[in-house]
Every structure is written in C-alpha cells, then in structure tokens.
Design a protein around this motif. Structure first.
Motif, short mmCIF file in Angstrom:
data_model
loop_
_atom_site.label_atom_id
_atom_site.label_comp_id
_atom_site.label_asym_id
_atom_site.label_seq_id
_atom_site.Cartn_x
_atom_site.Cartn_y
_atom_site.Cartn_z
N HIS A 1 3.19 -59.26 50.39
CA HIS A 1 3.53 -58.64 51.68
C HIS A 1 4.71 -57.68 51.57
O HIS A 1 4.77 -56.69 52.29
CB HIS A 1 3.79 -59.70 52.73
N LYS A 2 5.66 -57.96 50.68
CA LYS A 2 6.81 -57.05 50.57
C LYS A 2 6.37 -55.66 50.08
O LYS A 2 6.92 -54.66 50.52
CB LYS A 2 7.89 -57.64 49.66
N PHE A 3 5.36 -55.61 49.20
CA PHE A 3 4.85 -54.32 48.74
C PHE A 3 4.16 -53.58 49.88
O PHE A 3 4.29 -52.37 50.03
CB PHE A 3 3.88 -54.50 47.57
N LEU A 4 3.43 -54.33 50.70
CA LEU A 4 2.76 -53.72 51.85
C LEU A 4 3.77 -53.20 52.85
O LEU A 4 3.63 -52.09 53.38
CB LEU A 4 1.82 -54.72 52.52
N GLN A 5 4.81 -53.98 53.12
CA GLN A 5 5.84 -53.54 54.06
C GLN A 5 6.51 -52.27 53.56
O GLN A 5 6.79 -51.35 54.34
CB GLN A 5 6.88 -54.65 54.27
N LYS A 6 6.75 -52.19 52.27
CA LYS A 6 7.35 -50.99 51.68
C LYS A 6 6.41 -49.79 51.84
O LYS A 6 6.84 -48.69 52.21
CB LYS A 6 7.64 -51.25 50.20
N LYS A 7 5.12 -50.01 51.58
CA LYS A 7 4.14 -48.93 51.70
C LYS A 7 4.01 -48.46 53.15
O LYS A 7 3.92 -47.27 53.42
CB LYS A 7 2.79 -49.42 51.17
N LEU A 8 4.04 -49.41 54.09
CA LEU A 8 3.96 -49.03 55.51
C LEU A 8 5.21 -48.28 55.95
O LEU A 8 5.13 -47.35 56.76
CB LEU A 8 3.73 -50.27 56.37
N ALA A 9 6.36 -48.67 55.41
CA ALA A 9 7.60 -47.95 55.72
C ALA A 9 7.54 -46.52 55.20
O ALA A 9 8.01 -45.59 55.86
CB ALA A 9 8.80 -48.68 55.13
N GLU A 10 6.94 -46.32 54.02
CA GLU A 10 6.77 -44.96 53.48
C GLU A 10 5.89 -44.12 54.39
O GLU A 10 6.10 -42.93 54.53
CB GLU A 10 6.13 -45.02 52.08
N ARG A 11 4.88 -44.76 54.98
CA ARG A 11 3.97 -44.05 55.89
C ARG A 11 4.51 -43.96 57.31
O ARG A 11 3.84 -43.44 58.19
CB ARG A 11 2.61 -44.75 55.92
N LYS A 12 5.72 -44.50 57.53
CA LYS A 12 6.38 -44.49 58.84
C LYS A 12 5.53 -45.20 59.91
O LYS A 12 5.37 -44.72 61.03
CB LYS A 12 6.69 -43.06 59.26
N VAL A 13 5.01 -46.37 59.53
CA VAL A 13 4.23 -47.20 60.45
C VAL A 13 5.15 -48.30 60.97
O VAL A 13 5.84 -48.96 60.19
CB VAL A 13 3.01 -47.83 59.73
N ASN A 14 5.18 -48.48 62.28
CA ASN A 14 5.99 -49.52 62.90
C ASN A 14 5.34 -50.88 62.59
O ASN A 14 4.21 -51.14 63.01
CB ASN A 14 6.07 -49.30 64.40
N ILE A 15 6.05 -51.76 61.88
CA ILE A 15 5.48 -53.06 61.52
C ILE A 15 5.82 -54.14 62.54
O ILE A 15 5.43 -55.29 62.36
CB ILE A 15 5.90 -53.50 60.11
N GLY A 16 6.52 -53.78 63.60
CA GLY A 16 6.88 -54.75 64.64
C GLY A 16 5.69 -55.52 65.19
O GLY A 16 5.74 -56.75 65.29
N PRO A 17 4.60 -54.83 65.57
CA PRO A 17 3.46 -55.57 66.12
C PRO A 17 2.77 -56.50 65.13
O PRO A 17 1.97 -57.35 65.52
CB PRO A 17 2.48 -54.47 66.55
N TYR A 18 3.08 -56.36 63.84
CA TYR A 18 2.41 -57.15 62.81
C TYR A 18 3.29 -58.24 62.22
O TYR A 18 2.86 -58.94 61.31
CB TYR A 18 1.92 -56.23 61.69
N GLU A 19 4.51 -58.40 62.74
CA GLU A 19 5.45 -59.38 62.18
C GLU A 19 4.87 -60.80 62.20
O GLU A 19 5.09 -61.56 61.26
CB GLU A 19 6.78 -59.36 62.94
N HIS A 20 4.15 -61.15 63.25
CA HIS A 20 3.58 -62.49 63.33
C HIS A 20 2.55 -62.74 62.22
O HIS A 20 2.37 -63.86 61.76
CB HIS A 20 2.97 -62.75 64.70
N LEU A 21 1.88 -61.70 61.76
CA LEU A 21 0.90 -61.85 60.68
C LEU A 21 1.60 -62.04 59.33
O LEU A 21 1.07 -62.75 58.46
CB LEU A 21 -0.02 -60.61 60.62
N PHE A 22 2.75 -61.42 59.15
CA PHE A 22 3.48 -61.58 57.89
C PHE A 22 4.02 -63.00 57.74
O PHE A 22 4.21 -63.47 56.63
CB PHE A 22 4.65 -60.59 57.81
N SER A 23 4.27 -63.68 58.84
CA SER A 23 4.86 -65.02 58.77
C SER A 23 3.82 -66.12 58.65
O SER A 23 4.17 -67.28 58.48
CB SER A 23 5.72 -65.28 60.00
N GLN A 24 2.54 -65.80 58.75
CA GLN A 24 1.48 -66.83 58.65
C GLN A 24 1.30 -67.30 57.24
O GLN A 24 1.33 -66.63 56.29
CB GLN A 24 0.16 -66.30 59.18
#
Length: 143
Positions: A120-143
């Motif tokens: 997930h940390k690699f995905l979060q980094k990739k989404l940050a590069e694409r400037k995608v807000n990961i706020g709505p997906y935080e609950h999925l990262f914690s599952q």
C-alpha cells in the motif's frame, strides 16, 4: 574422500540448488492453490477470468492506462499476474455495483483491495505522484 576447496564448492552448490528449488516450488505451489477449485466449483483464477470477461467492454482507454501506470512499480516478472488479479477485483466491484463503466474511483478501490497491505505504501506514493486525493480511500488502506 573430498577435501579442501572442492568439498566447499560442492557443498555450496548443493545448498544453492536446494534453496533455489525450494523458492521455485513455493511459487509453483501457490499457483496450484489458486487453480484449485473451491466449494462453488470455481477457483480464484476462474473467478478472475469471469469478472474480466463480464466487464471488458466497460474499460476505457484512459482507465486501462491508469491501471498500467499503477502497476508500473511491480517488478516486470510479476506485472502481468498483478495486473490480471487487480483487473479481476475491479471487475468484481463493477459487477457488484452494477457500474455502467469503469471509473477512476473503481480502479483505485479495486487496486487497494486486491493488493497486499505491505504494498500500500507504493500505491500511496504512486497516487501522490498522480495528485489523487487518497482521503476517500483511507478506510480501505486500514483493512
């Protein structure tokens, strides 16, 4: 009897071959387990194929490119398997939600659900590069 450097050379090769065959056997056994039918008569890979077949008309070129970009950190050797597994999970979500087409939201949610927590940390980094807000997906990262 063997002695000296030749004995150590032979012992090294024996140990190396046992280690390499164990690693290869582990991955082959994992693949076998994914092909093994479950109680419903279909294996995990059969379900992935089903979801891909049912939703392939929903994929736009843009979403295929997004998926390709997201799997780019995966080593080339495993990229095809990862892409197939993730696309199957995205297709499953699309069918469950009766989606009219595959959206960026579906791709991101499917990717998060399909990947192990350690990636997930690699995905979060990739989404940050694409400037995608990961706020709505935080609950999925914690599952």
């Amino acid at each position: 009897m063997l002695s000296g450097w030749f004995l150590w050379f032979i012992l090294f090769w024996v140990a190396l071959l046992i280690i390499l065959m164990s690693i290869g056997g582990f991955f082959m056994f994992r693949k076998f387990l994914k092909r093994f039918p479950k109680e419903d008569g279909k294996s995990d890979m059969d379900w992935e194929e089903y979801y891909l077949e049912q939703t392939k008309h929903l994929w736009s070129k843009q979403q295929k490119e997004l998926l390709e970009d997201l799997v780019s950190p995966v080593p080339e050797l495993f990229r095809d398997v990862a892409r197939h597994k993730i696309a199957g999970k995205i297709g499953e979500l699309a069918l469950k939600e009766k989606a009219g087409d595959i959206t960026e939201d579906l791709v991101i949610r499917g990717y998060i659900i399909a990947t192990p927590k350690r990636d997930h940390k690699f995905l979060q980094k990739k989404l940050a590069e694409r400037k995608v807000n990961i706020g709505p997906y935080e609950h999925l990262f914690s599952q």
